[in-house]
Design an enzyme around this catalytic site. Structure first.
Site, mmCIF file in Angstrom:
data_model
loop_
_atom_site.group_PDB
_atom_site.id
_atom_site.type_symbol
_atom_site.label_atom_id
_atom_site.label_comp_id
_atom_site.label_asym_id
_atom_site.label_seq_id
_atom_site.Cartn_x
_atom_site.Cartn_y
_atom_site.Cartn_z
ATOM 1 N N GLU A 154 33.649 35.263 46.501
ATOM 2 C CA GLU A 154 33.660 34.474 45.270
ATOM 3 C C GLU A 154 33.022 35.252 44.133
ATOM 4 O OE1 GLU A 154 34.729 30.669 43.628
ATOM 5 O OE2 GLU A 154 35.022 31.477 45.628
ATOM 6 N N ASP A 155 33.657 35.229 42.969
ATOM 7 C CA ASP A 155 33.072 35.719 41.716
ATOM 8 C C ASP A 155 32.561 37.155 41.823
ATOM 9 O OD1 ASP A 155 33.665 33.272 40.689
ATOM 10 O OD2 ASP A 155 31.639 32.475 40.779
ATOM 11 N N ALA A 184 45.383 40.374 33.101
ATOM 12 C CA ALA A 184 45.651 41.323 34.182
ATOM 13 C C ALA A 184 44.429 41.492 35.067
ATOM 14 C CB ALA A 184 46.092 42.671 33.608
ATOM 15 N N GLY A 185 43.662 40.404 35.207
ATOM 16 C CA GLY A 185 42.511 40.435 36.090
ATOM 17 C C GLY A 185 42.899 40.142 37.526
ATOM 18 N N ALA A 186 41.893 39.841 38.339
ATOM 19 C CA ALA A 186 42.123 39.645 39.769
ATOM 20 C C ALA A 186 43.101 38.515 40.032
ATOM 21 C CB ALA A 186 40.798 39.379 40.469
ATOM 22 N N ASN A 206 41.957 24.986 42.189
ATOM 23 C CA ASN A 206 41.840 25.721 43.442
ATOM 24 C C ASN A 206 41.405 24.860 44.615
ATOM 25 O OD1 ASN A 206 42.441 27.866 41.794
ATOM 26 N ND2 ASN A 206 40.851 29.207 42.609
ATOM 27 N N ASP A 259 39.104 33.723 44.124
ATOM 28 C CA ASP A 259 39.409 34.021 42.724
ATOM 29 C C ASP A 259 40.790 34.646 42.586
ATOM 30 O OD1 ASP A 259 36.874 33.146 41.924
ATOM 31 O OD2 ASP A 259 36.009 35.079 42.399
ATOM 32 N N ASN A 266 40.347 28.538 31.054
ATOM 33 C CA ASN A 266 39.426 27.400 31.007
ATOM 34 C C ASN A 266 38.193 27.761 30.198
ATOM 35 O OD1 ASN A 266 39.983 24.850 32.110
ATOM 36 N ND2 ASN A 266 40.018 25.691 34.180
ATOM 37 N N TYR A 283 16.418 23.730 72.015
ATOM 38 C CA TYR A 283 15.755 25.041 71.908
ATOM 39 C C TYR A 283 15.278 25.464 73.292
ATOM 40 C CZ TYR A 283 13.387 28.860 69.537
ATOM 41 O OH TYR A 283 13.007 30.099 69.119
ATOM 42 N N LYS A 287 30.479 25.480 45.635
ATOM 43 C CA LYS A 287 31.642 25.790 46.468
ATOM 44 C C LYS A 287 31.467 25.167 47.851
ATOM 45 C CE LYS A 287 35.467 28.372 46.339
ATOM 46 N NZ LYS A 287 36.394 28.500 45.202
#
Length: 750
Positions: A134-135, A193-195, A317, A160, A284, A37, A92
């Site tokens: 994420e999400d 048909a999501g992401a 993933n 995702d 899932n 520092y 994560k």
């Protein structure tokens, strides 16, 4: 106590959460602090002000990823908000660190609009080397990622979308090869048909699937050009005359990609598909169709993948994002582009075709792992994923022009191996081997809450077939109170006829002071005698006890009833200590108070055998406070003589030396420098202490001050698999030791 309660306890244990900040430089002196520092920190600040790229040289930016979410689309939980999503984002971070040694700051934004999130994240660019989104719910997630990639000069990746796309893409490459089909000829149907579905469809096109061969279905059926859908779904709209439901779309299809909800696909729908179909049911926790149902639906080959770890071909993933970011960070990439994603998928696909190391096979319970319908993607615990994927991603970044730093790829692979060290998931090897052939494990103190919880976990995870020894009513009461869906096998000493066990105990101990009536009493009132006799009689494969007893009193009955193995005269207690960069076995820590040279030599042999069961090649050091005769008295002669006995024994096939001090045994510089004559070419990983006092003190200091995880005590030299817990052990310790006992029993039956 069920999974939810265990998870809450896990997260709440001190310190709360799953991650922390640690220093990477010494901070022990005033000078250290002045460098870290004020005033020393001014020097790197000035350098970075002159040249912003120096931030990668003088700060942690180059190994720091921001995991960013607003909690609007958390898997399985939906829109729970920013604050509630924090445990997921910390998790994560754990995966980033565990698999690729990448540090993470999790950032939860209490913001809803794309504009707000883009503004906030882009303002943090000086902090991070990369950003993992994420999400975040669709369709906002598409816009946010696109804009951030355009505005920021560091890699931005929405896992995702792309994680599932890349891992399932790797599986698709191999599945198509096994089925003998070309990607360009595949008819691919998406349920969902999501992401992740839209990103997967785009990625499959990058791999070679023709856009016109992709049919996408949402909850209303096939998405067609005459339907009013958002621009992202519209990209995969089929002609209006192809309208229908999912069952219609699947007729004649080669591939089903499920990213929707569980149970919406039946066997008739799978039967309607083309020859040798590929079914990726990735919802899932319940897939669109179960693994067995899909495989049994047809007579030809069905190549099946799910998102679950308890079936072959898990699309996980964690096979992607840690290693993609590792490669991107290490070349200081400005983007994670399509070439890097394709490189990741191809590297994973290629790795699945390679011979699988024995250590990986052992980690998954010795199940066959060979390229084919049930093995089309590598396992997450395969350490080669880091060394195969990260360099491939880095190379693609360099070749596609988004890298700001060139790498010697061969040297880079060595650097990656050094980064994570040589530590392995030691207990995972044993746990999964136990699952491959569970054995009956009798548990003394079966009416104790911890023992019951451990028994539940053993049964739930398929590690063992637990048998609780204790009062039946008490056990059922605890099970009910904990809310467990568990009907354990119970042996109640106060119920039934245990005359056979009493008779066997009398036979074994009648010339050692035990009468028939005393044998009957011991079996009824002492679970340790009952459990030991069950194992000796073959009615249980292993026995665990000691949770509420002093160690010597818990050990005495097994020694009297089971005794030592045919090739053993002595029993010893061993702890396995796992550090980041090494594993050390410490003996004897629990049994022999003042061993002579013969005992020390035999304990060393038993401990070396135990090390090999964990896939560790033993290097044995006989410890003392003397180095190779520097002190000569009765105490130092015993380990010296034991080492000499082992070296003179032709059957001993591991290096051993001593007597030596502890630091001599474990510090390479001392061995190679001062004592270059030592039989140990590398630091010891099996430490034999000169007496019980030293062993017990030594392992506990290593555990507490050295930050090691201690597994044990594991008894070696016993005639049957028997292990004695330490008083106050946690549930995880009981489960771990039970797994060790199961593996012992498996080896006894070979």
């Amino acid at each position: 106590m069920g999974l939810d309660d265990d998870s809450l306890e896990y997260h709440a244990s001190d310190p709360p959460g799953k991650i922390e900040i640690s220093t990477t430089k010494p901070t022990n002196t005033q000078r250290d602090l002045s460098l870290a520092y004020s005033p020393g920190v001014a020097a790197p600040c000035r350098r970075i002000a002159e040249n912003p790229e120096d931030a990668f040289t003088y700060t942690a930016k180059g190994n720091l990823v921001g995991v960013v979410s607003n909690g609007s689309a958390v898997l399985g939980l939906g829109d729970i908000g920013a604050q509630a999503s924090k445990p997921v984002m910390e998790g994560k971070g754990v995966l980033f660190k565990r698999f690729a040694d990448i540090d993470v700051f999790d950032v939860e934004l209490d913001q809803d609009t794309a504009d707000e999130i883009v503004e906030s994240v882009s303002a943090m660019e000086p902090t991070f080397g990369g950003v993992n989104l994420e999400d975040i719910k669709a369709p906002e997630c598409f816009e946010i990622e696109t804009r951030l990639r355009e505005e920021m000069d560091i890699p931005v990746f929405h896992d995702d979308q792309h994680g599932t796309a890349i891992i399932s893409g790797a599986a698709l490459l191999n599945a198509a090869e096994i089925a003998g089909k070309d990607l360009e000829d595949l008819e691919v149907v998406f349920s969902g048909a999501g992401a992740s579905a839209i990103a997967s469809a785009k990625f499959y096109v990058s791999l070679g699937v023709r856009r016109e061969n992709v049919t996408m279905c949402d909850s209303s059926g096939v998405i067609t050009e005459d339907r009013d859908v958002n621009e992202y779904k519209a990209e995969f709209a089929s002609p209006a005359d192809e309208a229908g439901d999912l069952a219609d779309a699947m007729e004649g299809a080669d591939v089903l990609v499920g990213l929707s909800v569980g149970g919406i696909v039946d066997q008739e729908m799978v039967q309607s598909m083309a020859d040798d179909p590929i079914v990726f049911a990735m919802a899932n926790p319940d897939p669109e169709i179960g693994y067995e149902a899909a495989k049994d639906a047809r007579d030809d080959t069905v190549i099946m993948a799910t998102g679950r770890s308890d079936y072959p071909n898990q699309v996980n993933n964690v096979l992607g994002f840690p290693f993609i970011f590792r490669g991107a960070l290490d070349v200081r990439a400005t983007d994670i582009n399509e070439a890097m994603k394709v490189a990741c998928a191809e590297a994973l696909a290629d790795l699945a075709k390679q011979d699988v190391p024995d250590a990986v096979v052992k980690a998954y319970g010795d199940q066959p792992l060979q390229f084919g319908p049930d093995y089309i993607i590598p396992k997450p615990l395969d350490p080669r994923v880091l060394f195969e994927v990260a360099p491939a991603v880095a190379e693609a970044a360099i070749e596609s022009g988004v890298a700001r730093r060139d790498l010697d790829l061969e040297a880079y692979r060595e650097e990656l191996e050094a980064r994570l060290g040589k530590s392995r998931e030691m207990m995972r090897i044993v746990l999964n081997k136990a699952k491959s052939e569970p054995k009956r494990v009798a548990l003394g103190e079966g009416d104790d809450e911890k023992m019951i919880r451990a028994a539940y976990q053993m049964a739930e995870e398929g590690i063992a077939e637990p048998v609780l020894i204790g009062d039946r009513d008490t056990i059922h009461g605890v099970v009910s109170g904990l809310g467990l869906d568990f009907d354990p096998e119970i042996v109640d000493p106060n119920e039934g006829d245990h005359e056979a066990y009493a008779e066997r105990l009398y036979e074994l101990r009648q010339r050692k002071g035990v009468t028939r009536s005393e044998a009957e009493s011991l079996v009824k009132r002492d679970p340790n005698f009952l459990g030991s006799t069950m194992v000796e009689a073959g009615d249980a494969d292993a026995f665990l006890t000691g949770l509420t007893h002093h160690y010597p009193s818990a050990l005495k009955p097994p020694l009297q009833v089971v005794g030592t193995a045919p090739d053993a005269n002595y029993v010893a207690g061993v702890y396995m200590l796992t550090f980041k960069n090494r594993v050390v076995f410490c003996a004897d820590t629990t049994v022999n108070q003042d061993p002579d040279a013969d005992v020390l030599a035999e304990v060393a042999q038993h401990t070396a055998e135990l090390a090999r069961s964990f896939n560790v090649d033993p290097r044995v050091a006989m410890l003392s406070y003397s180095n190779f005769g520097s002190v000569d008295n009765e105490g130092t002669r015993k380990p010296r003589e034991a080492a000499a006995m082992l070296r003179d024994d032709d059957s001993v096939d591991f290096p051993v030396d001593g007597e030596m001090q502890a630091d001599t045994a474990v510090v390479e510089e001392i061995l190679e420098g001062t004592y270059e004559f030592s039989e140990l070419a590398d630091p010891a990983n099996v430490l034999i202490f000169p007496n019980l006092e030293a062993g017990n003190i030594g392992y506990k200091l290593l555990q507490r001050l050295g930050g090691a995880d201690a597994i044990g005590p594991m008894l070696v030299g016993m005639g049957e698999p028997v292990h004695v817990l330490q008083r106050g052990d946690e549930v995880k310790d009981i489960v771990n030791l039970a797994a060790v006992a199961v593996v012992d029993a498996q080896e006894d039956t070979e």
